[in-house]
Design an enzyme around this catalytic site. Structure first.
Site, mmCIF file in Angstrom:
data_model
loop_
_atom_site.group_PDB
_atom_site.id
_atom_site.type_symbol
_atom_site.label_atom_id
_atom_site.label_comp_id
_atom_site.label_asym_id
_atom_site.label_seq_id
_atom_site.Cartn_x
_atom_site.Cartn_y
_atom_site.Cartn_z
ATOM 1 N N GLY A 179 0.483 -1.136 -0.123
ATOM 2 C CA GLY A 179 0.396 -0.140 -0.229
ATOM 3 C C GLY A 179 0.737 1.488 0.613
ATOM 4 O O GLY A 179 1.638 1.952 -0.817
ATOM 5 N N CYS A 198 13.186 5.707 -3.624
ATOM 6 C CA CYS A 198 12.194 5.723 -5.215
ATOM 7 C C CYS A 198 13.006 5.235 -6.290
ATOM 8 O O CYS A 198 12.780 5.402 -7.778
ATOM 9 C CB CYS A 198 10.886 5.702 -5.188
ATOM 10 S SG CYS A 198 10.505 5.977 -3.835
#
Length: 241
Positions: A179, A198
């Site tokens: 999530g 990321c």
């Protein structure tokens, strides 16, 4: 939307933590459960997998877990792991998991949310589902007077050019797991210094407390996220009918 609170017995290892039931629509249900703080990643992963099987088999309603992890780095299954920089020098463990995306950090002061949701009644559209999670976080930020938004071509939630939340979802037989992670307190930012978050070079990581210019607790933010997650998932279901 008014939620009905009740005590629910659950076989999960976190059964003593807070849980309440939220009706979203007449045909869809969501159990919102706070798992606690300092939760080991592997322990929470096992809980997700157990719940996913129950949702898939129809023996449990959709469930929204929220928690704070003990310090850990995670990365999706990818050959390119350069976002970890030098894994052998990282201050916390690294775990490879079945979600998309490059390296991120989880730890104290960061709210993690794991919706275990059957996507079949929601249209089987993973892209739309991810956008709904983003929007629930953006809506919650607005409750705290934070002007959060998306950035074109990038997943997550941003304030100007600062990244506030990361999203990575895994799907098994159209039941979603994993999530989001949103940084709430300044303590949550330390672990990002050792990686390329990321895989985005030069990205600045921020937190809710900094952007709101006041102290906000993880639980305070989590309670608001629950409300908006219910709303956005309900819209997905009504849109797929």
């Amino acid at each position: 939307m008014e939620n009905t609170t009740s005590s629910i017995t659950t076989p999960d290892p976190f059964s003593l933590h807070t849980e309440h039931f939220s009706p979203i629509t007449p045909s869809m249900q969501l159990v919102d459960q706070w798992l606690g703080s300092d939760i080991a990643y592997t322990e929470a992963l096992e809980t997700q997998e157990t719940k996913l099987l129950e949702v898939l088999e129809g023996t449990s309603p959709n469930t929204f877990f929220q928690l704070e992890h003990s310090p850990v780095y995670t990365i999706g299954r990818t050959r390119d792991q350069s976002s970890l920089r030098k894994p052998e020098l990282l201050p916390h463990p690294v775990i490879e998991i079945n979600r998309g995306g490059q390296a991120t950090y989880h730890g104290p002061g960061q709210l993690v949310g794991y919706p275990i949701v059957d996507l079949r009644p929601l249209g089987k559209d993973l892209h739309t589902y991810i956008r709904a999670i983003e929007q629930a976080l953006i809506d919650t930020c607005q409750d705290f007077e934070i002007n959060a938004h998306r950035r074109e071509g990038l997943t997550g939630v941003w304030v100007e050019n600062r990244k506030l939340a990361s999203i990575g979802v895994g799907v098994r037989k159209w039941v979603g797991m994993h999530g989001f992670a949103i940084n709430i307190t300044k303590e949550s930012l330390r672990g990002f210094l050792s990686i390329t978050p990321c895989g985005l070079d030069g990205v600045k990581i921020t937190c809710v407390t900094h952007e709101a210019k006041r102290v906000i607790s993880v639980r305070e933010f989590a309670n608001k996220v629950s409300e908006h997650m219910c709303t956005r998932l309900a819209e997905l279901e009504s849109g797929s009918e």
